[in-house]
Design an enzyme around this catalytic site. Structure first.
Site, PDB file in Angstrom:
ATOM      1  N   ASP A   1      45.393  36.321  36.242  1.00 64.70           N
ATOM      2  CA  ASP A   1      44.399  36.876  37.152  1.00 64.70           C
ATOM      3  C   ASP A   1      43.307  35.828  37.342  1.00 64.70           C
ATOM      4  OD1 ASP A   1      43.020  38.854  38.666  1.00 64.70           O
ATOM      5  OD2 ASP A   1      41.756  39.255  36.930  1.00 64.70           O
TER       6      ASP A   1
ATOM      7  N   ASP B   1      42.581  40.979  32.847  1.00 60.08           N
ATOM      8  CA  ASP B   1      41.483  41.659  32.144  1.00 60.08           C
ATOM      9  C   ASP B   1      41.079  42.992  32.750  1.00 60.08           C
ATOM     10  OD1 ASP B   1      40.312  40.724  34.496  1.00 60.08           O
ATOM     11  OD2 ASP B   1      38.379  40.332  33.522  1.00 60.08           O
TER      12      ASP B   1
ATOM     13  N   ASP C   1      45.365  44.885  36.419  1.00 61.30           N
ATOM     14  CA  ASP C   1      46.342  44.009  35.760  1.00 61.30           C
ATOM     15  C   ASP C   1      47.271  44.780  34.823  1.00 61.30           C
ATOM     16  OD1 ASP C   1      45.203  41.659  36.896  1.00 61.30           O
ATOM     17  OD2 ASP C   1      43.606  41.771  35.404  1.00 61.30           O
TER      18      ASP C   1
END
Length: 708
Positions: A401, A598, A602
């Site tokens: 990410d 995080d 995700d």
């Protein structure tokens, strides 16, 4: 699965960053209907459940109690029965002691062996015998033959000519239980990501009645087409369309978009996102299992179920031992029954089957895992799933990410320009005065820049939010506004378009300071790439692992970060389901992948990836969906994990050879293959070999260390 997202006309100046809307972002055309059915019968394991090899799930508290009770039952057996026919110095006997051993061994067999029986049943049902089946075979053969020995020695031949295996039965059950308990303590139990996702939704909603009044009702009572009131600061209870009101909605927890999104009439909203400073009337379009967050929960659940089916190295070794021992044992029984009678044939078969399930095998992997997780914890790594360690061997892609993982997740001033008689410090001072009482990320960035410049902001007067634009206020008796480029265009105010394009292409959010319809200056802010991210990319490429960035942010911001990190591959403007689909596509091609993230967005991809790695500073949902947690939130720790995992894999392979590899020689010898030349592996010698392998396994595990 169907997901549509229209961002073709997205510009940096159209993106709303806050409650006071420095920028606007239209997600009106985002279609969150995934056309999926959620199974209400879906069951997730609670925080204290653990996968025991063959998939058998057991509550950790019950497992701990079972071990201690089994140990108490085993101690008298170890004191009262011989070790593979050898009477040890500490062993005792008295009239009737054989009955005590039989009774205790029977209780121990059924009580201590129960988790192995259940696990073996599941393995055999799946037609994949592994560790649980091997243990079940070993303890069952030892118990049944020992009962046969007891009957023969007590009622038929009172001189005790038939050897029993009660000692081996007791020690095997206790050591195998201990091995699993060690692993359960070393590796955290599976997280409850699903429950924490569900907690993102409020318990009730303000249902608007026909007379205009509101009534608090449970979410389960809401129906499509009804309207609910969402007050300032509240969580949006369900997916819907705004029919009245304007507000900035923070969707970061759900979609990963790091900026608040302006919602006006006809804008779609997502259940679980947080409303800003305005009240919204929302028409319900999806409830319960059809909602966007419910679909994310289903994605996580399905991914976790599929991942739990992955086969471990110990399972493969156990399967080989099971089939080998069964085959060799049956052959030994048949041959020696013909040659020397049933009693000797049974003894040969039992010796083969008991030796095939060595004590060392139960500790070979758990001891390495315990050592590995201990070393990892000391270095800021929390390993929650043993399979993640084994998957590193074939790792080929690391997906990451952007916001909060590769970047800091905070906005800093990257450029400050003046287009008037005011100097840069004066521009910054006015901006800071206007933003002093705001907690918005852009405001925080401006105030941080002012502090670095040794400026002291004084709160502006009459500060008001300009919905969808920015804010205005009075500083030293003069009115100022902080606005976006779109505001300048709509009001025909002159500004440098090429300068805007240049800064926006670098992933910056751009705000203009104006007064009396004149542009006085601008501030460009962007998220900061973590310094550690550069080393991470370099090390991954050195290990021939390809880094790929997956982000929900806009393409301009993603492109800038990807370029600065060395032109890594990236995909932008992704929803949670789209991230997970990308992971699945790579896995379908045979690639082993890691996902690092995080946020809630995700969670499905963290669960789906062969190895899910959560940034420790991220959300609880992301952490509970991951196999590994970076406690220090340092992405460079990914490299440490990969190197530790590779070293751990080497130790596991070595221990499996020490714990079970000798069976290549021991089982044929125990079966009597060399009996014609006078060589037969006696139970006593087999026991000595098993004991030595256990000691070697323990010492080898302790030699594992992290390379620094």
């Amino acid at each position: 699965m169907k997901m549509d997202m229209n961002d073709k006309n997205m510009n940096m100046d159209h993106m709303d960053m806050s409650k006071h809307d420095h920028m606007q972002m239209d997600h009106g055309n985002m279609n969150h209907d995934m056309h999926m059915k959620m199974d209400h019968g879906m069951k997730m394991n609670d925080g204290q459940m653990m996968d025991m090899g063959g998939g058998h799930m057991m509550h950790m508290g019950n497992f701990k109690r079972r071990f201690w009770i089994s140990l108490i039952l085993a101690l008298p057996i170890l004191l009262l029965s011989p070790f593979m026919g050898i009477v040890l110095p500490f062993q005792i006997s008295f009239p009737g002691s054989q009955w005590v051993v039989l009774i205790l061994a029977t209780i121990l067999f059924f009580y201590g062996g129960e988790p192995f029986f259940s696990g073996a049943k599941m393995e055999l049902k799946a037609k994949a015998p592994a560790m649980m089946t091997l243990i079940t075979m070993g303890i069952s053969v030892a118990y049944v033959y020992s009962v046969y020995s007891f009957i023969m020695n007590t009622f038929v031949n009172k001189h005790g000519m038939v050897m029993n295996f009660f000692w081996e039965l007791a020690s095997l059950i206790v050591i195998m239980l201990l091995g699993h308990w060690i692993e359960m303590n070393a590796v955290m139990s599976a997280g409850n990501a699903v429950k924490k996702m569900a907690a993102l939704l409020p318990n009730t909603a303000h249902l608007i009645q026909s007379d205009g009044s509101t009534k608090n009702v449970p979410l389960s009572d809401l129906k499509t087409g009804e309207e609910v009131l969402v007050q300032a600061g509240e969580k949006i209870p369900t997916d819907g369309v705004v029919v009245k009101g304007t507000s900035a909605v923070n969707e970061a927890l759900v979609t990963g978009e790091s900026k608040a999104v302006t919602k006006t009439v006809n804008s779609k909203v997502i259940g679980g996102s947080v409303n800003g400073d305005g009240a919204l009337t929302v028409k319900v379009t999806a409830t319960g299992k059809d909602g966007y967050l419910a679909q994310v929960i289903k994605l996580v659940s399905d991914a976790q179920k599929e991942k739990s089916k992955a086969e471990t190295l110990a399972d493969k070794v156990s399967r080989w031992l099971f089939y080998s021992a069964l085959t060799i044992g049956i052959i030994a029984l048949i041959v020696w029954t013909i040659v020397s009678g049933l009693s000797y044939g049974l003894e040969r078969m039992v010796t083969v089957l008991v030796i095939a399930c060595p004590h060392a095998l139960g500790l070979a992997i758990p001891l390495v895992i315990a050592r590995s997780t201990s070393l990892a914890a000391q270095n800021g790594l929390l390993i929650r799933n043993r399979q993640a360690i084994e998957s590193v061997k074939k790792l080929s892609y690391v997906f990451m990410d952007k916001t909060g993982t590769l970047t800091e997740g905070v906005f800093n001033v990257n450029a400050l320009e003046t287009t008037s008689d005011l100097d840069k410090n004066q521009i910054l001072q006015i901006l800071a005065d206007l933003e002093l009482n705001s907690s918005h990320p852009l405001a925080v960035g401006i105030l941080h820049a002012a502090k670095k410049a040794n400026l002291t902001p004084m709160a502006a007067e009459n500060v008001q939010i300009i919905q969808g634009v920015g804010l205005k206020g009075t500083v030293n008796g003069k009115d100022y506004e902080i606005v976006t480029a779109s505001y300048l265009k709509s009001h025909n105010l002159n500004y440098d378009q090429s300068q805007f394009d240049q800064l926006a292409s670098q992933g910056n959010s751009i705000s203009y300071l104006i007064s009396d319809n004149q542009v006085l200056g601008l501030v460009a802010q962007g998220d900061v790439i973590r310094p550690e991210s550069f080393n991470l990319i370099k090390h991954l490429r050195a290990m021939h692992i390809e880094p790929v960035m997956l982000t929900g942010d806009n393409d301009l911001a993603a492109k800038r970060v990807a370029h600065e990190l060395g032109d890594i591959q990236y995909q932008a403007q992704l929803l949670p389901g789209q991230k997970e689909e990308i992971i699945k596509e790579y896995q379908a091609k045979g690639d082993v992948v890691m996902m690092v993230g995080d946020g809630v967005n995700d969670a499905p991809s963290l669960s789906r990836a062969n190895i899910g790695v959560a940034i420790g500073a991220g959300t609880d949902v992301a952490i509970d969906s991951a196999d590994v947690v970076l406690v220090k939130s340092d992405p460079e720790d990914i490299v440490d994990f990969i190197e530790l995992a590779k070293a751990t894999n080497r130790k596991m392979v070595q221990n499996l050879w020490w714990g079970a590899g000798y069976n290549i020689i021991a089982m044929p010898l125990a079966a009597g293959i060399l009996a014609p030349v006078g060589i037969v592996l006696s139970p006593a010698v087999g026991a000595i070999i098993m004991s030595l392998s256990t000691i070697i396994v323990a010492i080898n595990a302790l030699t594992l260390h992290m390379r620094k």
